[in-house]
Scaffold this active site. Structure first.
Site, short mmCIF file in Angstrom:
data_model
loop_
_atom_site.label_atom_id
_atom_site.label_comp_id
_atom_site.label_asym_id
_atom_site.label_seq_id
_atom_site.Cartn_x
_atom_site.Cartn_y
_atom_site.Cartn_z
N LYS A 7 0.86 -1.22 0.09
CA LYS A 7 -0.08 0.16 -0.07
C LYS A 7 0.93 1.23 -0.25
O LYS A 7 0.73 2.16 -0.68
CB LYS A 7 -0.88 0.05 0.99
CG LYS A 7 -1.82 1.39 1.65
CD LYS A 7 -2.52 1.36 2.56
CE LYS A 7 -1.79 1.48 4.08
NZ LYS A 7 -1.75 3.00 4.44
N ASN A 8 1.84 1.18 1.01
CA ASN A 8 2.42 2.37 1.25
C ASN A 8 3.47 2.69 0.11
O ASN A 8 4.36 3.74 0.02
CB ASN A 8 3.02 2.71 2.52
CG ASN A 8 2.25 2.73 3.51
OD1 ASN A 8 1.01 3.18 3.25
ND2 ASN A 8 2.56 2.55 4.86
N CYS A 67 -5.04 12.75 13.15
CA CYS A 67 -5.63 11.28 13.03
C CYS A 67 -5.68 10.74 14.04
O CYS A 67 -5.10 11.07 15.30
CB CYS A 67 -5.21 10.81 11.59
SG CYS A 67 -3.69 9.98 12.13
N ARG A 112 0.44 14.24 13.50
CA ARG A 112 0.87 14.14 12.07
C ARG A 112 0.98 15.35 11.19
O ARG A 112 0.42 15.48 10.33
CB ARG A 112 0.04 12.97 11.31
CG ARG A 112 0.23 11.69 12.16
CD ARG A 112 -0.48 10.68 11.41
NE ARG A 112 0.41 10.11 10.23
CZ ARG A 112 -0.24 9.14 9.39
NH1 ARG A 112 -1.31 8.63 9.71
NH2 ARG A 112 0.56 8.51 8.46
N ASP A 124 4.25 0.36 12.24
CA ASP A 124 3.02 -0.10 11.66
C ASP A 124 2.95 -1.82 12.14
O ASP A 124 2.09 -2.39 11.66
CB ASP A 124 3.09 -0.03 10.10
CG ASP A 124 2.86 1.35 9.41
OD1 ASP A 124 2.52 2.07 10.32
OD2 ASP A 124 3.15 1.39 8.52
N ARG A 182 -8.88 -0.50 4.19
CA ARG A 182 -8.01 0.42 3.32
C ARG A 182 -6.69 -0.10 3.30
O ARG A 182 -5.92 0.43 2.45
CB ARG A 182 -7.85 1.65 4.44
CG ARG A 182 -9.13 2.39 4.89
CD ARG A 182 -8.62 3.72 5.71
NE ARG A 182 -7.63 4.24 5.27
CZ ARG A 182 -7.14 5.38 5.90
NH1 ARG A 182 -7.21 5.56 7.02
NH2 ARG A 182 -5.82 5.72 5.39
N1 EPU Z 1 6.46 14.13 11.16
C1 EPU Z 1 6.85 15.74 11.50
N2 EPU Z 1 6.56 16.67 10.36
C2 EPU Z 1 6.31 16.35 9.23
C3 EPU Z 1 6.25 15.08 8.96
C4 EPU Z 1 6.32 14.03 9.99
O1 EPU Z 1 7.07 16.09 12.69
O2 EPU Z 1 6.14 17.11 8.53
C5 EPU Z 1 6.66 13.27 12.23
C6 EPU Z 1 5.46 12.76 12.56
O3 EPU Z 1 4.49 13.42 13.43
C7 EPU Z 1 5.94 11.47 12.95
C8 EPU Z 1 7.19 11.23 12.42
O4 EPU Z 1 7.59 12.40 11.77
O5 EPU Z 1 6.06 11.43 14.47
C9 EPU Z 1 7.19 10.28 11.26
O6 EPU Z 1 6.04 10.32 10.53
P1 EPU Z 1 6.16 10.27 8.90
O7 EPU Z 1 6.12 11.50 8.03
O8 EPU Z 1 7.25 9.15 8.59
O9 EPU Z 1 4.78 9.38 8.59
P2 EPU Z 1 3.90 9.37 7.31
O10 EPU Z 1 4.92 9.55 6.26
O11 EPU Z 1 2.70 10.36 7.64
C10 EPU Z 1 4.27 6.88 6.63
C11 EPU Z 1 3.16 5.71 6.40
C12 EPU Z 1 2.73 5.27 7.88
C13 EPU Z 1 3.64 4.99 8.78
C14 EPU Z 1 4.67 5.90 8.80
C15 EPU Z 1 5.84 5.61 9.65
C16 EPU Z 1 2.24 6.29 4.11
C17 EPU Z 1 1.38 6.57 3.19
N3 EPU Z 1 2.21 6.17 5.51
O12 EPU Z 1 3.23 7.65 7.27
O13 EPU Z 1 1.77 4.36 7.49
O14 EPU Z 1 3.29 4.47 9.99
O15 EPU Z 1 5.16 6.46 7.42
O16 EPU Z 1 6.54 4.59 9.13
O17 EPU Z 1 3.49 5.69 3.96
C18 EPU Z 1 -0.06 2.66 7.82
O18 EPU Z 1 0.33 2.14 6.76
O19 EPU Z 1 -0.91 2.05 8.77
C19 EPU Z 1 0.41 3.97 8.13
C20 EPU Z 1 0.18 4.85 9.16
#
Ligand code: EPU
Length: 416
Positions: free
Chosen positions: A22-23, A116, A121, A304, A396
């Site tokens: 998915k990701n 969320c 996030r 995850d 999802r």
């Molecule tokens: N963060 C910030 N600022 C930003 C972006 C992130 O502070 O601008 C923080 C977040 O709050 C968090 C950390 O950085 O504490 C890591 O978050 P990340 O941005 O890596 O998460 P994401 O990109 O929103 C993806 C996956 C998630 C998975 C996370 C961590 C996708 C579409 N989603 O989310 O997947 O948990 O990386 O590995 O790739 C899931 O599949 O169930 C899922 C939630």
């Protein structure tokens, strides 16, 4: 509203075939926005999030034709730059259109996702990176509005590694003027898969999979023909399902190298793990030993997989400390696991799980995707029947979950 009913206590045995990730599929679908023409993306999992992404691309003017895991996406004529609130609020990954739209069209209007079930996030690092590349970025009426004639290469440092942030800026940088260096970048395999896909489109990227990624901007990219990598979290989820029932499962079509941390922990619990190219087998033990885990960015233990592993620790022999360091609020499954008889105390960002001999089936409610998977895993081991409501969370992110679990002997059905 649909629910899933599981009659627990059956040892699982047999083979599960893993779907596309998915990701990985979500950013790769967005990458199609970077180059006009007909893109062919295969091994795309049939998931609600993928359908939502297809709708989002169509909303931008792309033509999307899914057929049996193969997506034909024609991005010749993009007509809009907007990701509306209605779509973004159901799927945060919608923010991945931001980088490609600014890079190709010079402007984007993307709804701010908001918080969320697993935490605040924010997307501040995505926005700061675009500003570093010369874009004007404003927040207007709940929308991010970004503009740039042509993005410029820049040195961008992430305060914290962010998966979609790295992906968004890597995509944006492929068409920027000059060289971009992403420092403290996310090393997740999904980032590497996206980089491979972009490279196949003509992008010049080095270092994906490490914390420093260098991108040399090019003036145009060509459409892709790309196959999405296997889903490592789905793989881990079925391993945990087999493990909690003391069963024996073979996972095929997966990439064992992406699961080093999870396999290490399963071995520590006492499970016998074997692996080879594209497969992993797990042989159950009577009762797993309790082990501690701490979630970390890749190659650490994936956040995850935290909820699913916690379900396993609920029936382990001993005390396990599960520390969540990636998201501040990713413990929503605990209240539901406790309704099934789990003994869990939360201390700050750690959950202290005292294993019990048996969980008992109960009606429970899913709160997010991975929390739902943990309830399914707990229910597979519990005595009696469990009804898990709000199944749309599972849809999802898990393709044909009931079918796959039925295939290895689970007594699971959808109701309502
Ligand atoms: N963060 C910030 N600022 C930003 C972006 C992130 O502070 O601008 C923080 C977040 O709050 C968090 C950390 O950085 O504490 C890591 O978050 P990340 O941005 O890596 O998460 P994401 O990109 O929103 C993806 C996956 C998630 C998975 C996370 C961590 C996708 C579409 N989603 O989310 O997947 O948990 O990386 O590995 O790739 C899931 O599949 O169930 C899922 C939630």
């Amino acid at each position: 509203m649909q629910s899933i009913v599981i009659e627990g206590g059956k040892r699982l045995s047999g083979e599960v075939k893993i779907s596309g990730a998915k990701n990985s599929a979500l950013p790769i679908l967005c990458a199609s926005l970077l180059a006009p023409g007909e893109h062919v993306i295969s091994n795309v999992p049939a998931l609600q999030d993928v359908i939502t992404m297809g709708r989002l691309l169509e909303n931008l003017g792309a033509k999307v034709q899914p057929s049996d895991g193969i997506f034909h996406v024609n991005t010749e004529n993009l007509t809009k730059d907007e990701a509306p609130y209605e779509l973004v609020k159901t799927m945060r990954a919608s923010v991945l259109v931001l980088g490609p739209l600014v890079a190709r069209r010079g402007s984007a209007r993307v709804s701010l996702p908001g918080g969320c079930a697993i935490g605040a996030r924010p997307i501040n690092l995505h926005l700061a990176g675009l500003r570093d590349m010369g874009a004007e970025v404003e927040i207007e009426h709940g929308y991010v509005v970004a503009r740039a004639r042509r993005l410029k290469g820049a040195r961008i440092y992430f305060d914290t590694p962010t998966v979609t942030g790295t992906e968004n800026l890597m995509m944006a940088a492929t068409l920027a003027d000059g060289r971009t260096v992403l420092e403290n970048a996310a090393c997740e395999p999904e980032v590497t898969d996206l980089a491979a896909c972009l490279t196949s489109m003509g992008a010049k990227i080095n270092g994906a999979g490490t914390d420093t990624i260098r991108i040399e901007g090019v003036s145009e990219l060509k459409p892709m023909k790309y196959s999405v990598m296997p889903d490592r979290i789905e793989t881990g989820t079925y391993l945990a399902a087999g493990a909690i029932t003391g069963g024996e499962v073979r996972i095929s079509g997966c990439e064992p190298a992406h699961l080093a941390a999870v396999l290490t922990k399963l071995r520590e619990c006492g499970f016998e793990i074997e692996k080879g190219p594209g497969w992993i087998t797990l042989r159950g033990c009577d009762r797993p030993r309790a082990v501690d885990i701490k979630t970390l960015p890749y190659p650490g233990f994936p956040t995850d997989m935290q909820a699913q592993f916690m379900a396993l620790m609920c029936v382990a022999d001993g005390l396990s400390v599960i520390t969540e360091t990636v998201f501040e609020n990713r413990f929503m499954h605990i209240a539901e696991l406790k309704r099934m008889g789990a003994d869990i105390k939360v201390q700050g960002n750690a959950a202290v799980v005292q294993g019990v001999k048996n969980l008992l089936g109960a009606p429970v409610m899913a709160t997010d995707l991975r929390a739902s998977a943990s309830l399914v895993i707990a229910a597979l081991a519990a005595k009696g029947s469990s009804e898990i409501s709000r199944v749309y969370h599972l849809d999802r992110g898990y393709e044909k979950m009931e079918e796959k679990l039925q295939g290895i002997g689970a007594r699971i059905k959808r109701a309502g």
